[in-house]
Each structure stands twice: as structure tokens, then as C-alpha cells.
Design an enzyme around this catalytic site. Structure first.
Site, PDB file in Angstrom:
ATOM      1  N   GLU A   8      13.631  -0.651  -4.139  1.00 38.66           N
ATOM      2  CA  GLU A   8      13.684  -2.041  -3.619  1.00 38.66           C
ATOM      3  C   GLU A   8      15.151  -1.451  -3.561  1.00 38.66           C
ATOM      4  OE1 GLU A   8      12.031  -4.383  -1.960  1.00 38.66           O
ATOM      5  OE2 GLU A   8      13.992  -6.555  -1.594  1.00 38.66           O
TER       6      GLU A   8
ATOM      7  N   HIS B 280      16.121  -2.689   6.394  1.00 35.66           N
ATOM      8  CA  HIS B 280      15.179  -2.594   4.896  1.00 35.66           C
ATOM      9  C   HIS B 280      13.721  -2.156   4.925  1.00 35.66           C
ATOM     10  CE1 HIS B 280      14.268  -5.157   0.898  1.00 35.66           C
ATOM     11  NE2 HIS B 280      13.449  -5.100   1.993  1.00 35.66           N
ATOM     12  N   GLU B 281      13.383  -2.308   5.791  1.00 37.15           N
ATOM     13  CA  GLU B 281      11.932  -1.209   5.888  1.00 37.15           C
ATOM     14  C   GLU B 281      11.635  -0.085   6.418  1.00 37.15           C
ATOM     15  OE1 GLU B 281       9.643  -3.585   4.200  1.00 37.15           O
ATOM     16  OE2 GLU B 281      10.084  -5.446   4.910  1.00 37.15           O
TER      17      GLU B 281
ATOM     18  N   HIS C  73      13.135   1.123   2.927  1.00 34.91           N
ATOM     19  CA  HIS C  73      11.424   1.780   1.514  1.00 34.91           C
ATOM     20  C   HIS C  73      10.365   2.905   2.303  1.00 34.91           C
ATOM     21  CE1 HIS C  73      11.178  -1.592  -0.439  1.00 34.91           C
ATOM     22  NE2 HIS C  73      11.075  -2.679   0.583  1.00 34.91           N
TER      23      HIS C  73
HETATM   24 ZN    ZN Z   1      11.600  -4.893   0.073  1.00 32.04          ZN
END
Ligand code: ZN
Length: 507
Positions: A304, A274-275, A278
Site C-alpha cells: 500500500e 494507485h493500482e 501496486h
Molecule cells: Zn491499494
């Protein structure tokens, strides 16, 4: 014919851009201090760090709301740079003008009052959650919503809905009504999908995810996966923290953070994917526009969409695990020795209503968000009284997720957002999922089926496609327009529903 020199921009524009870049540089110092605060700073540093951050944010705010900057901006606007010829410069001016006007409309005393109120609310929230004591938090919640309403009224919005004024800070140009138009059919589809999944008698064994996963092996596997999907460790790093986040100091210095749980595989591994999603966005922003809106992420929702795509659409796919599972078995020989790949795949995709948003699966997650969106709109408009929040929370929770919390700590007190004054932030999480699904389909139209590529450990085509189609654009397009440019249609719930149904009902 001699080659023409690179087109130079008027001096007045450059003076505006220099000022903006310098403010961004100052802001990046604050970001680095925040990162340090969450990863390495000893507890004792808190007081001094708060002073440093207050000083820096005050400096940035003064610079970006000053008369002097307003004059630079106006002079740059007079140069007549139009989007057709100078898309980046025109976008920089458009975004800078909106930001400037917006912050100039908020009385400084109101900003200060809200900052003070959130410090108190944050403290009260920590205690209220620990003691399951909503009544002690209630006056703070009322105060935060009251001040936010005043700020929203000072900013104003086209629709007259104060919620839109707040939402705009996270998702420029979005409106509550526009979001509701996407969320309403999505809500129906999610509840019906959840009922069908719960109605099938397929049970999933998740016990193997809670065996012993030594931290060093978790860190090594997460790093290998992060690197494979395209996060550049020459321009980024991973550290440990309590509440994971990604902090970009610059496109060449992007900090990811993770939280390890020795007896649970998911948090560190999927958190890192997830990170890293980003982080790859931050690394992919155009260097030439660094420090300016065209070199900055488009919106919270688009950000996101990048993290969710790598975490869920890639990282929880069958083909990803065809590639990654042998590596996981090698990393954790004891925990995964007798576990079949298919059983592992089903375990990491278990759908089960739960009380806590950050632990929710792909199907129930958006229901958690829609509930918050609904309630914060009602709190802001005054339709819902703060004292009635716990009851409204539990009732709506039951309606959407078929279960309900028996205490407020696991209910309306679980998130930090409202105590931090972040109102209008929640819907960007689900917008991210909506965008991700549409963007993924568009990528497949260009690149062909992606899953066979993941199975071979090939993630570069998707990553580079995102670089070209999303990251490169910075804030040249507002979010809704970017989705339309990239996917051919405005934000719509269809793609997400299609993907979830095909994953959870037909396999
Ligand atoms: Zn996030």
C-alpha cells in the site's frame, strides 16, 4: 584465474524451492481466474468458477501444508544457509517455515467452517447493506469473529493477543500494540489538522470534477499517466471492473483494473495511479526469486505504501499537475476549458469529512481506518458486543470526523472486509500511508527534491529508486525492518504529519 562458476545451492534447498515455486505457479492460475471473474466472465460462469477456485486453492493449501513439503523444508533448513552469505535463500526458508507452521496449527475443519461462514456472511452482508438492516447481519458478524478468534487461538502469538495472530497474515511480525503506538499520535495530529482545515474559511469549488468526462478520453489519459510514471504495458494491461484492484500473475504479467464514472474525474484517474503503484511493485520484484518469498511483496502495508505514494504524494502534488494539467485540458477540452490549474489542484485535494472510506481524502482517510482498527480489536477481544457495533461506530465516527452516519448502510455495513473474514487487514492501509511518507523522505535525501522532477514529467529517478530500495528486496526483510533499513528509522507518524501539514496548512 578462471572465473568461478555461479555459487550453486545444495540439492535439498533446490528441492524445497522447486516445490514452493510449483505451488506459486498453481496459485497464479487461480489469480488469473479471479481476475477474469472480476473483468470478463459472463454472470453465468459464477458457479463453475467458484468450483475451479475452490479446487485450486484446496490443491495449493494441501501442497503447502503436506508432510512431504514439511520434510523438504526441514531438509533444506539442515543445509545451514545463513543470511550473510545467502540472503535470499535464508529469507525463503525463514518465511516458508513461518507460513508452514502457521497453517499447520489451524485445524482443517476450522478453516472449512470459516470458508462456509464467509460465503453465507457475504450474501447476508449484500442484502443487509442494500436494506440498511444491521440486525440481519449481526449473527453472521458474530460467527465470523467467533471463528476468527478460534483460529487466532490455534495459531497463537507471542503477546497472547489473538489480534496479533490475525494481523500477522497481512503484516508479518506486526503487533496491535506496535501499531497503536504509531496510530495514537497520528490520530491526535489528524483530528487537530482536520479541525484547523475546517476552521479556515477557505472553500473549494469541486464542480468542475463532475462535468462530462468521456470514457475513452479518461482511459487514454490514465494510460498516458500510468506509462509516464513507469508502469510497463509490455508486461501489464488495464481492464474495467466494479471494484478496482491489481492482480499480478507474474512480474511480467500484471493486471490493473479501473472503474470509470462519466461525470466524475477522480475514480479512474487516481484509481489508476494507485493500482499502477501496486503494479510497478509487482513488476519490480526480482525475477530470479519469482515464486519464492524473496520474489514476493514484503507485506500488505508495504504494498500500500507503493500505491499511495504514486496516487497521493506524486499524483496529487502541484508539480505533477503542472506537467499533467495541459494534457488533461487537451483530453477534456469542454470540461476544463475555463478551469485554472490552481483551481483544479485545489479541487482534487479538497478535505471534507465524508461517510464512505473509499471516497475519503488524504487527511480524513486514516481516521476511517483507525476507527475500524479500534472496533475490530474490541469485537475480537469480546470487549464490544456485535449488537453494540452500530452505536460504537457512530459515536467514534462523530468523535474523529465531526459527522456521523444516519444509517448503518453508510456506517458499519459499508465495507466488505469483515463479511469476508478479513480481520487485521484494515490497519495495513494506514501503515501504507505512514511508510509511504517515510520512504518518500528517504528518496528525497538520495535524489534531491522530487517535485521539480515531476514538473518536467521525470518520474524515472523515483521509480528506479523504489526498484532498488523496496522492490528488489522482496521479503528479505520483514516490513518494519525494511522501513528501518531504507529510511533509517522504524515506522513513525512524524513524516506523514509533516507532509500533510505542509501541504494543507502552508500552501
Ligand atoms: Zn491499494
Amino acid at each position: 584465474m578462471p572465473e568461478s562458476p555461479p555459487m550453486s545451492l545444495p540439492d535439498a534447498y533446490e528441492a524445497f524451492a522447486d516445490h514452493h515455486r510449483e505451488s506459486s505457479l498453481l496459485q497464479s492460475c487461480a489469480s488469473l481466474l479471479s481476475w477474469d471473474q472480476e473483468t470478463h466472465m459472463p454472470k453465468g460462469g459464477a458457479g463453475n468458477r467458484a468450483q475451479q477456485l475452490t479446487l485450486l486453492s484446496g490443491m495449493v493449501h494441501r501442497r503447502q501444508t503436506s508432510e512431504e513439503y514439511g520434510e523438504l523444508l526441514a531438509a533444506a533448513e539442515d543445509c545451514g544457509l545463513i543470511a550473510d552469505e545467502h540472503p535470499a535463500a535464508a529469507a525463503n526458508l525463514r518465511v516458508a517455515r513461518r507460513d508452514y507452521d502457521r497453517s499447520r496449527r489451524i485445524p482443517p475443519a476450522l478453516v472449512e467452517e470459516k470458508t462456509g461462514a464467509t460465503v453465507l456472511a457475504r450474501r447476508a452482508w449484500v442484502d443487509a447493506r442494500a436494506n440498511d438492516d444491521f440486525p440481519s447481519f449481526r449473527p453472521h458478524l458474530e460467527r465470523i469473529f467467533d471463528l476468527s478468534r478460534q483460529i487466532a487461538e490455534a495459531i497463537g502469538s507471542e503477546s497472547g493477543d489473538p489480534y496479533d495472530a490475525l494481523l500477522d497474515a497481512y503484516e508479518p511480525y506486526a503487533t496491535a500494540e506496535g501499531i497503536e503506538a504509531v496510530f495514537a499520535p497520528l490520530r491526535e495530529a489528524h483530528i487537530s489538522l482536520l479541525d484547523r482545515i475546517l476552521g479556515s474559511d477557505r472553500s473549494v469549488d469541486v464542480r468542475m470534477l463532475h462535468r462530462d468526462f468521456p470514457q475513452r478520453a479518461q482511459a487514454a489519459l490514465a494510460r498516458e499517466a500510468g506509462s509516464a510514471i513507469g508502469f510497463d504495458f509490455e508486461r501489464g494491461r488495464i481492464d474495467e471492473t466494479a471494484h478496482p484492484f491489481c492482480m499480478a500473475i507474474s512480474p511480467d504479467d500484471v493486471r490493473l483494473t479501473v472503474r470509470y464514472e462519466r461525470d466524475f474525474f477522480n475514480p479512474a484517474f487516481f484509481g489508476l495511479l494507485h493500482e499502477a503503484g501496486h503494479g510497478m511493485y509487482a513488476q519490480g520484484l526480482p525475477a530470479k526469486q519469482h515464486g519464492l518469498p524473496a520474489g514476493t511483496a514484503c507485506s500488505f502495508g508495504i504494498h500500500e505504501s507503493q500505491s499511495r505514494m504514486w496516487e497521493n504524494l506524486v499524483g496529487r502534488s502541484r508539480s505533477f499537475w503542472r506537467w499533467c494539467y495541459p494534457k488533461a485540458q487537451e483530453a477534456f477540452p469542454e470540461a476544463l476549458v475555463n478551469v485554472a490549474e490552481e483551481d483544479f489542484y485545489r479541487a482534487i485535494n479538497e478535505v471534507k469529512p465524508s461517510l464512505i472510506r473509499v471516497e475519503a481524502d488524504e487527511v480524513t482517510y486514516n481516521l476511517h481506518i483507525m476507527l475500524r482498527f479500534e472496533l475490530e480489536r474490541a469485537l475480537l477481544s469480546g470487549e464490544l458486543d456485535a449488537g453494540d457495533l452500530p452505536g460504537a461506530w457512530n459515536e467514534t465516527f462523530e468523535k474523529y470526523l465531526r459527522i456521523s452516519p444516519d444509517n448503518d448502510a453508510d456506517g458499519c455495513l459499508q465495507d466488505i472486509h469483515w463479511s469476508a473474514g478479513l480481520i487485521g487487514y484494515f490497519p495495513t492501509y494506514t501503515l501504507g500511508n505512514v511508510y509511504a511518507a517515510q520512504i518518500y523522505e528517504a528518496a528525497e535525501r538520495d535524489l534531491g527534491e522530487l517535485e521539480p522532477q515531476f514538473e518536467r514529467g521525470e518520474f524515472k529517478p523515483l521509480k528506479e529508486w523504489l526498484n532498488r530500495n523496496i522492490h528488489d528486496h522482496g521479503q528479505i526483510h520483514p516490513p518494519r525492518e525494511l522501513v528501518e533499513v531504507v529510511t533509517g528509522s522504524p515506522p513513525h507518524h512524524d513524516a506523514l504529519v509533516r507532509q500533510l501539514e505542509s501541504k494543507y496548512l502552508r500552501s
